[in-house]
Design a protein around this motif. Structure first.
Motif, PDB file in Angstrom:
ATOM      1  N   TYR A 119      -8.062  36.849  74.645  1.00  0.00           N
ATOM      2  CA  TYR A 119      -9.076  38.097  74.928  1.00  0.00           C
ATOM      3  C   TYR A 119      -8.773  38.949  73.238  1.00  0.00           C
ATOM      4  CZ  TYR A 119      -8.397  39.451  79.651  1.00  0.00           C
ATOM      5  OH  TYR A 119      -8.178  39.267  80.777  1.00  0.00           O
ATOM      6  N   PRO A 120     -10.319  38.067  72.431  1.00  0.00           N
ATOM      7  CA  PRO A 120      -9.936  37.617  71.469  1.00  0.00           C
ATOM      8  C   PRO A 120      -9.575  39.323  70.248  1.00  0.00           C
ATOM      9  CG  PRO A 120     -11.436  35.897  71.797  1.00  0.00           C
ATOM     10  CD  PRO A 120     -10.676  37.382  73.341  1.00  0.00           C
ATOM     11  N   ALA A 121      -9.305  39.282  69.721  1.00  0.00           N
ATOM     12  CA  ALA A 121      -9.603  41.114  68.418  1.00  0.00           C
ATOM     13  C   ALA A 121      -8.395  43.084  69.372  1.00  0.00           C
ATOM     14  CB  ALA A 121     -10.512  41.336  68.042  1.00  0.00           C
ATOM     15  N   ILE A 122      -8.004  41.617  70.311  1.00  0.00           N
ATOM     16  CA  ILE A 122      -7.308  42.440  71.316  1.00  0.00           C
ATOM     17  C   ILE A 122      -5.704  42.450  70.881  1.00  0.00           C
ATOM     18  CG2 ILE A 122      -6.532  43.771  73.166  1.00  0.00           C
ATOM     19  CD1 ILE A 122      -8.873  42.837  73.772  1.00  0.00           C
ATOM     20  N   PRO A 123      -4.373  43.417  70.679  1.00  0.00           N
ATOM     21  CA  PRO A 123      -3.546  43.503  69.876  1.00  0.00           C
ATOM     22  C   PRO A 123      -2.894  42.637  71.020  1.00  0.00           C
ATOM     23  CG  PRO A 123      -4.504  45.726  69.820  1.00  0.00           C
ATOM     24  CD  PRO A 123      -5.302  44.735  70.496  1.00  0.00           C
ATOM     25  N   ARG A 124      -2.089  41.700  70.573  1.00  0.00           N
ATOM     26  CA  ARG A 124      -0.632  41.206  71.612  1.00  0.00           C
ATOM     27  C   ARG A 124       0.019  42.424  71.958  1.00  0.00           C
ATOM     28  NH1 ARG A 124       1.969  36.401  69.050  1.00  0.00           N
ATOM     29  NH2 ARG A 124       2.123  38.635  67.361  1.00  0.00           N
ATOM     30  N   GLU A 125       0.203  41.961  73.551  1.00  0.00           N
ATOM     31  CA  GLU A 125       0.866  43.292  73.916  1.00  0.00           C
ATOM     32  C   GLU A 125       2.695  43.134  74.413  1.00  0.00           C
ATOM     33  OE1 GLU A 125       0.555  43.415  78.525  1.00  0.00           O
ATOM     34  OE2 GLU A 125      -0.923  42.212  77.630  1.00  0.00           O
TER      35      GLU A 125
ATOM     36  N   LEU B  84     -19.410  32.968  76.353  1.00  0.00           N
ATOM     37  CA  LEU B  84     -18.923  34.284  75.939  1.00  0.00           C
ATOM     38  C   LEU B  84     -17.471  35.013  76.523  1.00  0.00           C
ATOM     39  CD1 LEU B  84     -22.740  36.374  75.838  1.00  0.00           C
ATOM     40  CD2 LEU B  84     -21.171  34.880  74.106  1.00  0.00           C
ATOM     41  N   PRO B  85     -16.215  34.898  75.828  1.00  0.00           N
ATOM     42  CA  PRO B  85     -15.723  35.379  75.601  1.00  0.00           C
ATOM     43  C   PRO B  85     -15.084  36.588  76.060  1.00  0.00           C
ATOM     44  CG  PRO B  85     -16.092  36.074  73.343  1.00  0.00           C
ATOM     45  CD  PRO B  85     -17.755  35.266  74.086  1.00  0.00           C
ATOM     46  N   ASN B  86     -14.229  37.254  76.642  1.00  0.00           N
ATOM     47  CA  ASN B  86     -13.821  38.674  76.884  1.00  0.00           C
ATOM     48  C   ASN B  86     -13.974  39.822  76.169  1.00  0.00           C
ATOM     49  OD1 ASN B  86     -13.102  37.690  79.294  1.00  0.00           O
ATOM     50  ND2 ASN B  86     -11.306  37.322  79.072  1.00  0.00           N
ATOM     51  N   SER B  87     -13.786  39.703  74.686  1.00  0.00           N
ATOM     52  CA  SER B  87     -14.067  40.625  73.950  1.00  0.00           C
ATOM     53  C   SER B  87     -14.186  40.199  72.625  1.00  0.00           C
ATOM     54  CB  SER B  87     -12.506  41.015  74.426  1.00  0.00           C
ATOM     55  OG  SER B  87     -10.995  40.582  73.653  1.00  0.00           O
ATOM     56  N   PRO B  88     -14.275  40.829  71.787  1.00  0.00           N
ATOM     57  CA  PRO B  88     -14.692  42.040  71.541  1.00  0.00           C
ATOM     58  C   PRO B  88     -15.761  42.326  72.318  1.00  0.00           C
ATOM     59  CG  PRO B  88     -15.159  41.067  69.303  1.00  0.00           C
ATOM     60  CD  PRO B  88     -14.013  40.114  70.623  1.00  0.00           C
ATOM     61  N   LEU B  89     -15.769  44.105  73.325  1.00  0.00           N
ATOM     62  CA  LEU B  89     -17.094  44.358  73.014  1.00  0.00           C
ATOM     63  C   LEU B  89     -18.027  44.816  72.530  1.00  0.00           C
ATOM     64  CD1 LEU B  89     -15.772  45.539  77.056  1.00  0.00           C
ATOM     65  CD2 LEU B  89     -17.133  43.421  76.251  1.00  0.00           C
ATOM     66  N   SER B  90     -19.230  44.749  72.343  1.00  0.00           N
ATOM     67  CA  SER B  90     -19.981  45.845  71.768  1.00  0.00           C
ATOM     68  C   SER B  90     -19.802  46.745  71.858  1.00  0.00           C
ATOM     69  CB  SER B  90     -21.858  45.364  72.111  1.00  0.00           C
ATOM     70  OG  SER B  90     -22.036  44.247  71.728  1.00  0.00           O
ATOM     71  N   TYR B  91     -19.715  47.394  70.082  1.00  0.00           N
ATOM     72  CA  TYR B  91     -19.421  48.760  70.393  1.00  0.00           C
ATOM     73  C   TYR B  91     -20.185  50.011  69.450  1.00  0.00           C
ATOM     74  CZ  TYR B  91     -15.737  52.628  69.336  1.00  0.00           C
ATOM     75  OH  TYR B  91     -15.114  53.510  69.114  1.00  0.00           O
ATOM     76  N   THR B  92     -20.118  51.352  69.664  1.00  0.00           N
ATOM     77  CA  THR B  92     -20.816  51.800  68.778  1.00  0.00           C
ATOM     78  C   THR B  92     -19.709  53.311  68.603  1.00  0.00           C
ATOM     79  OG1 THR B  92     -22.851  51.436  69.022  1.00  0.00           O
ATOM     80  CG2 THR B  92     -22.793  53.820  67.747  1.00  0.00           C
TER      81      THR B  92
END
Lengths: 343, 136
Positions: A119-125, B84-92
């Protein structure tokens, strides 16, 4: 049963018998008086030398500079003492020791690792799941967003008081010598108001902190995902009567940007919904308020996000409003993951 | 002088993907002599827009030089694919936006560079609303 107030206490290593609050208040009064006396005497000494340089007893010499040094020390020691006393309010010796121990144990290599690979760019838990709960699966860590306010207010109070005292002493001296400095007296008014307001804020905040016990929030499952419902357990200790208590689910965006040579941070709350609200609550010592509620993460919620200059954070906010006292707020960060196939 | 033309096209998609989807795409370069092209870089990346300084992270990257291409011609149609990865998703959001795109950057003689972005969206499964303000 131990008496509520004792004049004498014993020191057992770092631990003391007797009331910690009374000790802290006494310490704060002692250092506050030292600061005030030092500020008044220093101002009187320096201003007399400036206003009436001809007076033989105040001619600058070794004695004069020695007096300035001693009085400055009083101001510094008094001010530092008040700040340290305020910083220690509500923090136990065990907690201070644990913080020092945790800092010593900090694994820098572990801390430098990038975000989770899946989960790139999601802070670790990691900090969320390493504390099991008593009633539910996990206990959430607390983050006090206003922890900086009290020290900042203390510094502001000390500075405002010092200026107010200095201006008042000079004004009264001029009045005493028959040449009243009315402009200077007027100039002192905002400092007096600021000093009274900040001291009042500090006293109220310290009072609230001393009455409100630990807030504990537990959750049934982690990580959190949009559209899912979770059980929440809240425990609030202390000795206080609350006009209201609520828990909010909050999402905020935070952006850091450079403006000239400054680095600025802007935060915007983009989602705020109550999880629950309660009116008029009396919390008694030894009988914490306990509540079990459910938390629904909105189905279209954006997941938590963290990059170098931008972030999107979710948190649970517990806000209480003591009757006729400033409200207290405690934040519990949570991490929301996106739904993916199979979840 | 005519600027080189860069085209990048996603295959079999309307530009909306889900985490774990395979992105197929092709790119081509026109209006430039083959020997003018020094290198071509392809990236699939996300970046932020809004109030804060821009953050950028590359999910997929390849760099090709004439030696890697058929007949040393980097202009020819080239296909690639990536999961494509799980995140980050597109966001506005209000002060933050997260954008995904495919980017082709070409390096010409005399140090000149040009690039072309083709945006796409990475959305959560069964989410056609796009995320707005924390929650839509």
């Amino acid at each position: 049963m131990a008496p509520r107030f004792r004049f004498l206490g014993k020191k057992r290593g770092e631990r003391r018998t007797g009331s910690r609050i009374v000790g802290s208040v006494g310490e704060a009064i002692f250092f506050g008086l030292l600061f005030l006396l030092g500020a008044i005497a220093l101002t009187a000494l320096v201003s007399a030398e400036i206003i009436n340089p001809a007076a033989s007893i105040y001619r600058p010499g070794f004695g004069f500079w020695l007096a300035v040094t001693v009085l400055s020390s009083s101001v510094f020691i008094g001010g530092a003492g008040v700040i340290l006393t305020v910083l220690r309010v509500g923090v136990s010796a065990e907690r201070r020791s644990a913080i020092v121990q945790r800092a010593a144990d900090l694994d820098l290599i572990q801390d430098a690792l990038p975000s989770q690979k899946d989960y790139p760019a999601i802070p670790r838990e990691a900090n969320l799941v390493n504390s099991p709960g008593v009633n539910l699966a996990y206990r959430l860590p607390v983050f006090k967003s206003s922890a900086w306010k009290l020290p900042a207010m203390t510094v502001l109070a000390l500075v405002a008081t010092a200026f107010a005292v200095a201006l008042l002493v000079i004004s009264f001296e001029s009045w005493f010598f028959g040449e009243p400095e009315w402009v200077l007296m007027l100039f002192a008014v905002p400092y007096i108001i600021c000093s009274v307001w900040t001291v009042n804020y500090i006293v109220r905040t310290v009072w609230v902190n001393s009455r409100i016990g630990p807030t504990c929030v537990e959750i049934s499952d982690l990580p959190l995902r949009p559209g899912h419902e979770y059980a929440i357990f809240l425990s609030q200790g202390g000795r206080i009567s609350l006009a209201g208590l609520q828990m909010l689910l909050v999402c905020e965006e935070e952006s850091t940007y450079s403006q000239g040579t400054d680095i600025r941070t802007e935060t915007k709350v983009v989602y705020e919904e109550p999880v629950f609200e309660r009116g008029s609550i009396l919390i008694e010592p030894g009988i914490p308020l306990e509540m079990r509620e459910s938390l629904l993460i909105p189905a279209d919620a954006m997941h938590s996000f963290q990059s170098n200059h931008n972030s999107l954070r979710w948190k649970l906010v517990v806000a209480g409003k003591p009757e006729s006292r400033p409200k207290f707020v405690r934040n519990f960060p949570i991490v929301v993951y996106p739904n993916v196939n199979g979840h | 002088m005519i600027e080189p033309l860069i085209s990048l096209q996603f295959l079999g998609s309307n530009g909306i993907y889900r985490p774990g989807d395979e992105l197929h795409a092709e790119y081509q370069i026109d209006a430039v002599e083959a020997d003018e092209l020094q290198a071509v870089e392809l990236s699939v990346l996300w970046f932020t827009e809004g109030k804060g300084d821009e953050d950028l992270a590359v999910h997929y990257f390849e760099r090709r030089v004439p030696a890697d291409a058929d007949e040393h011609d980097l202009r020819r149609l080239h296909r690639f694919k990536t999961i494509l990865p799980n995140s980050p998703l597109s966001y506005t959001g209000e002060i933050l936006k997260i954008r995904w795109c495919g980017r082709v950057r070409i390096f010409l003689r005399r140090g000149k560079e040009l690039f072309f972005d083709q945006p796409f969206e990475l959305r959560a499964p069964a989410d056609d609303s796009n995320h707005k303000g924390g929650a839509a």
